[in-house]
Design a protein around this motif. Sequence first.
Motif: not given
Length: 309
Positions: A36-37, A91, A111, A113, A121, A125, A134, A136
């Motif tokens: 988690s970004a 990452f 992931v 983000g 992210a 990826t 992924l 977003s």
Amino acid sequence: METVKFRNSGMYWDIAADLYFPPGFDKARQYPAVISAHPIGSCKEQTAGNVYGKALAEAGFVVIAFDRSTQGGSGGEPRYIEDPALAVEDFRHVVDYLVTLPYVDADRIGVLGICGGGGYAINITMTERRIKALASITGVNYGRLCREGFSGHDPIGQMEAMARQRTAEARGEALQVDLFVPPSLDAVAEAGITDVDVVGATDYYRNRCVNDGAGTRALFSHRPSSIGWDAFHLAETLLTTPMIVVMGDKPGGFGAYRDGQEIYGRAASRHKEIVVVEGASHYELYDQPGPVGKALEGVVPFFRKHLAA
């Protein structure tokens, strides 16, 4: 939750991160994991950890929310460098750490983000094939934003100013550190700012979720690489990983609605989803229960499907 530090193998400093565990966590089992970004100018304790990290852990995932290099609890000098190339490589080092944990299934890593973290992210990826899914959340292409709003739509003039400032700093003058977010809502009102994203950012960082680890600033002289970067470059060829894009339908100056629509259209992924949360703005997707709930209604089943949780 457990706070950890691990070495960024490509550099000489540690990455700080918080690990969130599912209910009834058993170290003898293997779990799918999600990175988690955090947003631009944020930190792991904010929406990446305390909202999405916590929710995904409760849904059965091991989640790691990390501070990017030079930010929050992570190392790196000088502080507050928002360099996309450095950010994206972080990452990769987080994945390196996850695959050493016996309770993480190395074949089931995803992931997520938020804001600029969503753009990062997306970019990582494309080339980090250990990432299998992924998400977003109100993701922003930071390079596009730097070429447009953050430079007053004068990227060349901005880079010339950055070059002069870097020369001055090399000769011993003080660093110039710019705020991403006004200091208060009063300052926003006094300046006559009405953009929903600027108002929302100020309310979030100065009122709703204040954290000393959140820089909300960047070193001016080290930002030209951001202007020349594009989070979505080669997405038509390299972005084949399953993807879900979430954004609100109240567009603001940071451009998440526009960027979300663009990457959804451009991505080569055969399995891609888009969720537009009605009535939600960029910063309402950070922590407001209604919009966040709608985002999770899409994201949790998506990760369960593609990480086989």
